[in-house]
Design a protein around this motif. Structure first.
Motif, PDB file in Angstrom:
ATOM      1  N   LEU A 124      48.442  51.800 -15.486  1.00 35.80           N
ATOM      2  CA  LEU A 124      47.535  52.835 -16.234  1.00 35.80           C
ATOM      3  C   LEU A 124      47.936  52.857 -17.708  1.00 35.80           C
ATOM      4  O   LEU A 124      47.061  52.991 -18.853  1.00 35.80           O
ATOM      5  CB  LEU A 124      48.154  54.283 -15.571  1.00 35.80           C
ATOM      6  N   ALA A 125      49.172  52.732 -18.030  1.00 34.71           N
ATOM      7  CA  ALA A 125      49.432  52.543 -19.646  1.00 34.71           C
ATOM      8  C   ALA A 125      48.762  51.666 -20.284  1.00 34.71           C
ATOM      9  O   ALA A 125      48.344  51.692 -21.349  1.00 34.71           O
ATOM     10  CB  ALA A 125      51.210  52.450 -19.636  1.00 34.71           C
ATOM     11  N   VAL A 126      48.928  50.070 -19.568  1.00 32.74           N
ATOM     12  CA  VAL A 126      48.343  49.244 -20.250  1.00 32.74           C
ATOM     13  C   VAL A 126      46.777  49.235 -20.655  1.00 32.74           C
ATOM     14  O   VAL A 126      46.268  49.052 -21.407  1.00 32.74           O
ATOM     15  CB  VAL A 126      48.790  47.767 -19.604  1.00 32.74           C
ATOM     16  N   ARG A 127      46.139  49.843 -19.499  1.00 41.81           N
ATOM     17  CA  ARG A 127      44.662  50.048 -19.744  1.00 41.81           C
ATOM     18  C   ARG A 127      44.293  51.169 -20.732  1.00 41.81           C
ATOM     19  O   ARG A 127      43.402  51.254 -21.204  1.00 41.81           O
ATOM     20  CB  ARG A 127      44.047  50.428 -18.025  1.00 41.81           C
ATOM     21  N   THR A 128      45.450  52.197 -20.618  1.00 42.51           N
ATOM     22  CA  THR A 128      44.904  53.321 -21.754  1.00 42.51           C
ATOM     23  C   THR A 128      45.139  52.676 -23.300  1.00 42.51           C
ATOM     24  O   THR A 128      44.410  53.132 -24.138  1.00 42.51           O
ATOM     25  CB  THR A 128      46.097  54.447 -21.504  1.00 42.51           C
ATOM     26  N   CYS A 129      46.262  51.811 -23.281  1.00 37.94           N
ATOM     27  CA  CYS A 129      46.531  51.071 -24.562  1.00 37.94           C
ATOM     28  C   CYS A 129      45.163  50.026 -25.016  1.00 37.94           C
ATOM     29  O   CYS A 129      44.842  50.177 -25.995  1.00 37.94           O
ATOM     30  CB  CYS A 129      47.793  50.249 -24.620  1.00 37.94           C
TER      31      CYS A 129
END
Lengths: 107, 191
Positions: free
Chosen positions: B76-81
């Motif tokens: 989720l974090a990588v996709r949000t970044c």
């Protein structure tokens, strides 16, 4: 600068980035801020979304139903004043119109 | 007694929002470190992390517990970044003419005494940031994950949702893009 130097520079810069990982510092009371934002917001699952959509759709459906009921009532009151064919007969005629046409054609 | 992650998640799903707080406390450092790889301003970093946690809370119902919560959260974090990089790609710096003096000096020393330069120098870090900022969003993401964080292609595929062949293609293009940027620095400076 030769291509060999460019490759070296690329490797060096990657090494620099690896050697200096970013800080994992968290601002003070950050979790409190997030909790304040999500407080009161329910966790969404597919059934909850579906149920909410049904509830939202219920009011317009009731409104449409009432509108048509009123309209049908007014229409039936008018037809009662000049009695011709009743509503059930009209419905029958409409639904069976295609069959009647076929029968007429085959004669 | 401290509750396990699975118990906390189950409690949140039953409507106990307060059980989400220990998860935020535990994993925020990792999410912040990830966000700092892609954004520079502290306000932007906080916005990214906030968005990650709000998404995590909203989508918690889709977490099946087959993999650790941390893996699910990092995806989720990588996709949000990545979304952040794409929405800010117009901010990519357009020229190298404004290399700072320390960056210039560091490059100069690299040309003449490559063995003697330090990796922890501020100038070197600034230069890395400058180069990364020039990359396109997919190139920056793949260079960060593959080269800097040293992750495998399979891992990157899981984190980004891209297929393995797509990760390989993007890695190839990202390296070419990076070399092009470095060549431009060299051309500006030494030709």
């Amino acid at each position: 600068m030769s291509s060999m130097k460019l490759v070296d520079l690329e490797k060096k810069l990657i090494a620099v980035a690896r050697a200096n990982p970013p800080s994992d510092r968290v601002p003070l009371a950050f979790e409190k801020r997030i909790m304040a934002l999500i407080k009161g917001r329910p966790v969404q699952d597919a059934w909850a979304v579906w149920a909410r959509a049904l509830w939202y759709a219920a009011a317009p459906c009731v409104a449409v139903m009432l509108l048509f009921s009123g309209w049908a009532f007014v229409e039936s009151a008018k037809t009662n004043q000049t009695p011709t064919v009743d509503l059930a007969q009209q419905l029958d005629n409409t639904l069976l119109a295609a069959v009647d046409q076929n029968n007429d054609a085959s004669r | 007694m401290e509750r396990t992650e699975a118990e906390l998640i189950a409690a949140v799903l039953k409507g106990d929002a307060a059980s989400f707080e220990p998860l935020i406390e535990k994993y925020s450092p990792r999410v912040f470190a990830t966000a700092r790889r892609y954004a520079r301003r502290e306000s932007e970093i906080e916005d990214i992390v906030q968005e990650v946690w709000l998404k995590a809370y909203q989508k918690l119902g889709s977490f099946r517990g087959e993999a650790p919560f941390e893996h699910w959260l990092m995806r989720l974090a990588v996709r949000t970044c990545y979304d952040f990089l794409r929405s800010h790609q117009r901010n990519r710096e357009s020229a190298f003419s404004d290399l700072s003096e320390p960056e210039d000096d560091w490059l100069e020393r690299f040309i003449h005494q490559p063995g003697a330069i330090k990796e922890d120098a501020d100038a070197a870090q600034q230069l890395v940031q400058r180069v990364l900022q020039q990359l396109s969003p997919p190139a920056r993401l793949v260079i960060t994950l593959l080269e800097i964080e040293d992750r495998s292609v399979k891992e990157i595929s899981r984190l980004t949702g891209w297929s393995v062949p797509l990760v390989k293609v993007r890695a190839f293009r990202a390296r070419a893009e990076m070399r092009k940027i470095l060549a431009k620095i060299a051309k500006d400076k030494y030709l």
